[in-house]
Design a protein around this motif. Structure first.
Motif, mmCIF file in Angstrom:
data_model
loop_
_atom_site.group_PDB
_atom_site.id
_atom_site.type_symbol
_atom_site.label_atom_id
_atom_site.label_comp_id
_atom_site.label_asym_id
_atom_site.label_seq_id
_atom_site.Cartn_x
_atom_site.Cartn_y
_atom_site.Cartn_z
ATOM 1 N N GLU A 1 -7.152 3.098 0.977
ATOM 2 C CA GLU A 1 -5.767 3.306 0.014
ATOM 3 C C GLU A 1 -5.169 2.857 -0.396
ATOM 4 O O GLU A 1 -5.283 3.678 -1.747
ATOM 5 N N GLY A 2 -5.246 1.830 -0.152
ATOM 6 C CA GLY A 2 -4.214 1.415 -1.038
ATOM 7 C C GLY A 2 -4.503 0.523 -2.610
ATOM 8 O O GLY A 2 -4.200 0.425 -3.462
ATOM 9 N N TYR B 1 -2.617 8.396 7.069
ATOM 10 C CA TYR B 1 -2.123 6.612 7.646
ATOM 11 C C TYR B 1 -3.311 5.982 6.011
ATOM 12 O O TYR B 1 -4.295 6.156 6.535
ATOM 13 N N ARG B 2 -2.438 5.239 5.576
ATOM 14 C CA ARG B 2 -2.597 4.624 4.392
ATOM 15 C C ARG B 2 -3.340 3.194 5.227
ATOM 16 O O ARG B 2 -2.718 2.766 6.164
ATOM 17 N N HIS B 3 -5.127 2.597 4.706
ATOM 18 C CA HIS B 3 -5.267 1.870 5.006
ATOM 19 C C HIS B 3 -5.596 0.718 3.856
ATOM 20 O O HIS B 3 -4.983 1.255 2.888
ATOM 21 N N ILE C 1 0.876 -1.335 0.473
ATOM 22 C CA ILE C 1 0.076 0.219 0.226
ATOM 23 C C ILE C 1 0.713 1.100 0.185
ATOM 24 O O ILE C 1 0.236 2.280 -0.040
ATOM 25 N N TYR C 2 2.016 1.242 0.137
ATOM 26 C CA TYR C 2 3.194 2.395 0.122
ATOM 27 C C TYR C 2 3.703 2.556 -0.780
ATOM 28 O O TYR C 2 4.602 2.907 -1.163
ATOM 29 N N PHE D 1 -5.539 10.146 1.193
ATOM 30 C CA PHE D 1 -4.224 10.239 0.770
ATOM 31 C C PHE D 1 -3.922 11.242 1.417
ATOM 32 O O PHE D 1 -2.163 11.414 1.336
ATOM 33 N N ALA E 1 -5.344 3.265 -4.573
ATOM 34 C CA ALA E 1 -4.178 3.871 -5.062
ATOM 35 C C ALA E 1 -3.901 3.459 -6.428
ATOM 36 O O ALA E 1 -3.432 3.946 -7.834
#
Length: 299
Positions: free
Chosen positions: A132-133, A127-129, A73-74, A124, A136
């Motif tokens: 969001e991953g 902190y991504r969950h 996700i990052y 966005f 994206a």
């Protein structure tokens, strides 16, 4: 947003030491928004690698302290304002024509609308969950539509699609009954199309995949399986997720997949460019395709 998919937070809901925001701000080339990027911390038992699946997806064992950590996700950059999304090597300097197309009102509305129709409260900036991953990477598919063929956009769309599918599977595991498995199937089918198309375009030299524009063929972020990995996935995704309702078309697609996989198993030996994991998976897939073709063709 599904509360069970809180990647990067501890049981109290507070941010855990899984990630951090880089102090160096990035500027979106599309809308000129400045933002800080969230990055994954490593070490300290955060990531305990498990098996590699037949889709070349690295699984990780959840821990009591950090829970489920999903490194993927990052691994893609996303502007929190206009939702432009791309891999690190492509994000900051899109070509002039690409930039113009990404800046149109229609393109911006498309990027936002496609994920807002799937998830609520996408953010966005925080902190991504998992949500969001997934979002994206889905936005990445739409962003790469505007990239020139010299940057291998079709393969990168495939990487975005398969990573989004994997994350959707994880989200389904944490939130069964929310139909995220259906989302995963759609994304797998998209990935299958992009991978097969990428190999076709490479074979006719229309969109070569042996290019410095590809920093990591993936499909994951932790291991680069190169062009052989892309060829293998084109066959694997067609076998696992290709349509089955039309028998004649199924046979045709399986024969195409078999030809692709035969390119990998032909030498019969592992090498630096064709690691054992690819060779072994390819041999297994070749056998499974042959078995199904035998059944479908009545052999």
């Amino acid at each position: 947003m599904a509360s069970g998919a809180v990647t990067g937070k501890n049981g109290s809901g507070e941010p855990s030491k899984v990630s951090f925001f880089n102090s160096q701000k990035r500027t979106c080339p599309v809308c000129e928004e400045s933002f800080k990027r969230e990055e994954l911390l490593t070490g300290g038992g955060r990531l305990n690698a498990k098996a590699l699946t037949d889709e070349l997806h690295r699984l990780f064992q959840p821990t009591e302290k950090y829970g489920n950590v999903h490194p993927l996700i990052y691994s893609i950059w996303t502007c929190p304002n206009c939702y432009y999304s791309a891999f690190r090597e492509d994000f900051s300097k899109p070509k002039k024509d690409t930039l113009i197309n990404l800046q149109t009102k229609v393109a911006m509305q498309m990027r936002k609308g496609v994920v807002e129709g799937i998830f609520d409260d996408i953010n966005f900036s925080g902190y991504r969950h998992l949500e969001e991953g997934i979002s994206a990477y889905i936005i990445g598919i739409y962003s790469y539509e505007h990239f020139p063929k010299t940057q291998a956009p079709i393969l990168k769309q495939g990487i975005c699609a398969i990573r989004a599918a994997w994350l959707a599977v994880h989200l389904h595991d944490e939130n069964p009954g929310e139909n995220y498995d259906y989302l995963a199937r759609i994304l797998y089918r998209k990935a299958g199309y992009f991978y097969s198309r990428a190999i076709e375009l490479n074979d006719i030299a229309e969109q070569p995949l042996t290019t410095t524009a590809i920093i990591n063929y993936g499909p994951g972020a932790d291991h680069n399986f190169g062009l052989d990995g892309a060829i293998y996935l084109a066959g694997m995704l067609q076998f696992k997720y290709g349509q089955r309702s039309d028998v004649d078309l199924r046979i045709k697609r399986l024969k195409e997949a078999k030809i692709m996989i035969a390119r990998l198993v032909g030498s019969g030996r592992a090498s630096q460019s064709k690691p054992t994991v690819i060779l072994n998976h390819s041999r297994d897939l070749y056998g499974r395709i042959n078995e199904e073709l035998g059944t479908l063709c009545g052999l």
